[in-house]
Design a protein around this motif. Structure first.
Motif, PDB file in Angstrom:
ATOM      1  N   UNK A  28     -14.477  40.184  39.061  1.00  0.00           N
ATOM      2  CA  UNK A  28     -15.756  39.491  39.204  1.00  0.00           C
ATOM      3  C   UNK A  28     -15.755  38.276  38.276  1.00  0.00           C
ATOM      4  N   UNK A  29     -16.193  37.143  38.792  1.00  0.00           N
ATOM      5  CA  UNK A  29     -16.289  35.916  38.002  1.00  0.00           C
ATOM      6  C   UNK A  29     -17.713  35.399  38.089  1.00  0.00           C
ATOM      7  N   UNK A  30     -18.336  35.256  36.933  1.00  0.00           N
ATOM      8  CA  UNK A  30     -19.689  34.711  36.868  1.00  0.00           C
ATOM      9  C   UNK A  30     -19.694  33.435  36.038  1.00  0.00           C
ATOM     10  N   UNK A  31     -20.585  32.527  36.378  1.00  0.00           N
ATOM     11  CA  UNK A  31     -20.745  31.292  35.621  1.00  0.00           C
ATOM     12  C   UNK A  31     -22.119  31.296  34.956  1.00  0.00           C
ATOM     13  N   UNK A  32     -22.127  31.037  33.644  1.00  0.00           N
ATOM     14  CA  UNK A  32     -23.386  30.938  32.905  1.00  0.00           C
ATOM     15  C   UNK A  32     -23.991  29.558  33.131  1.00  0.00           C
ATOM     16  N   UNK A  33     -25.233  29.525  33.527  1.00  0.00           N
ATOM     17  CA  UNK A  33     -25.923  28.270  33.785  1.00  0.00           C
ATOM     18  C   UNK A  33     -27.012  28.048  32.735  1.00  0.00           C
ATOM     19  N   UNK A  34     -27.555  26.860  32.733  1.00  0.00           N
ATOM     20  CA  UNK A  34     -28.638  26.546  31.806  1.00  0.00           C
ATOM     21  C   UNK A  34     -29.831  27.451  32.076  1.00  0.00           C
ATOM     22  N   UNK A  35     -30.511  27.807  31.007  1.00  0.00           N
ATOM     23  CA  UNK A  35     -31.660  28.677  31.152  1.00  0.00           C
ATOM     24  C   UNK A  35     -31.313  30.149  31.137  1.00  0.00           C
TER      25      UNK A  35
END
Length: 345
Positions: A28-35
């Motif tokens: 699983x690959x997740x990207x951290x976004x603003x907020x």
């Protein structure tokens, strides 16, 4: 294709999986976004890749194919988070007795010195960005020959030209710089570089982009010859014709998930794909029904709780509000069971 042949194909696939050189589990690959938000670009991907086998990973743009490839080589941006395991057989850090290297847990030094180029060759999706702008193609090839094979200096020129020939890169263009290359030539240069080290695993991300049909076929055939020498190939492509020419198995991704894995002969012939999305991909081809899949893929930040393909699927029912698992090679509550809509190979 009769059932006896299909059973034999499935048996061969199982045997190759047992001897896998690359194994992926629950990636699983997740990207951290603003907020503080996160977006899952790949979810619970799992497959095996054996020596002498090509697995083609196909699907629409943005489905997560290239993100998966980048995760295997440690090339994700800093805001990425990975879970799961991805192991490479035959390589272990000093003092580790497991017999395999966990690619997701490996540090940058190990990936740079042990994995990239030596154990996993890469044909990148954007080759021009991976070529040094102040060096000619010949210089790139010669340096890669030196680094990966230790070829003596006097023999490097011939070795560089031989590598170019394998990828159908014209010798007359070897002294050009990256900015002087067309997209197709840059793609062939990247393929030549990736083939030099004869790495046990080759990861080719859209290796036929920018090529005309004749060069697509030639590139596909060279990749197949590479596989037939006992190397493993993970082919990421949206070109189903190229995949059919090279692949032993096909894995279909949709909205970050693998929704079907099948032997290529079964997938492209009879009984055909079982997942409605996979069947829709084939039916969209001009030589098939030339019928596009209705609707658009969902945004990865707004995936439904159930089957992500349900809003586009004519077979969807209330059962699809629950996300299906990948069982028996297909993640669908209502998979196709026969040769409906599929052409004979």
């Amino acid at each position: 294709m009769n059932e006896q042949i299909l059973r034999a194909l499935d048996s061969v696939t199982a045997e190759r999986a047992h001897d896998a050189v690359l194994g992926v589990r629950d990636l699983t690959v997740r990207f951290r976004l603003r907020g503080g938000r996160t977006v899952a670009a790949v979810t619970d991907a799992a497959f095996d890749l054996a020596p002498g086998e090509c697995l083609a990973l196909v699907g629409e743009s943005g489905c997560g194919k290239s993100v998966l490839a980048s995760a295997l080589l440690g090339l994700l941006p800093r805001n990425a988070e990975t879970e799961g395991t991805a192991w490479l057989a035959g390589e272990t850090p000093p003092g580790d007795g497991r017999g395999a290297l966990d690619l997701l847990a490996a540090d940058e030094r190990t990936l740079a010195r042990v994995v990239r180029g030596r154990r996993i060759g890469l044909v990148p999706q954007s080759p021009a960005a991976h070529l040094t702008p102040v060096r000619t193609v010949r210089a790139h090839l010669a340096e890669t020959v030196r680094t990966l094979t230790g070829t003596p200096r006097r023999a490097r020129r011939a070795a560089a030209e031989a590598a170019a020939e394998r990828a159908a890169f014209p010798v007359g263009h070897l002294d050009r710089y990256p900015h002087e290359l067309s997209g197709g030539l840059a793609q062939r240069a990247a393929t030549a570089l990736a083939l030099i080290g004869d790495a046990p695993v080759l990861l080719a991300d859209e290796p036929t982009t920018g090529l005309d049909r004749e060069l697509v076929d030639r590139t596909a055939d060279e990749l197949r010859r590479h596989v037939d020498t006992g190397k493993a190939l993970l082919l990421i492509t949206h070109d189903l014709a190229a995949a059919r020419r090279v692949a032993d198995r096909v894995a279909v991704m949709y909205a970050g998930r693998i929704v079907e894995i099948a032997p290529a002969a079964r997938f492209f012939g009879r009984p055909g794909p079982r997942h409605p999305y996979a069947r829709g991909l084939l039916n969209a081809l001009p030589e098939r029904e030339f019928t596009p899949i209705p609707g658009l893929p969902p945004e990865l930040s707004r995936l439904p709780e159930g089957c992500a393909f349900a809003p586009r699927c004519a077979r969807a029912t209330g059962a699809c509000e629950v996300r299906p698992d990948l069982r028996a090679g297909v993640a669908c509550h209502h998979p196709h069971q026969d040769a409906e809509g599929a052409d004979r190979a």
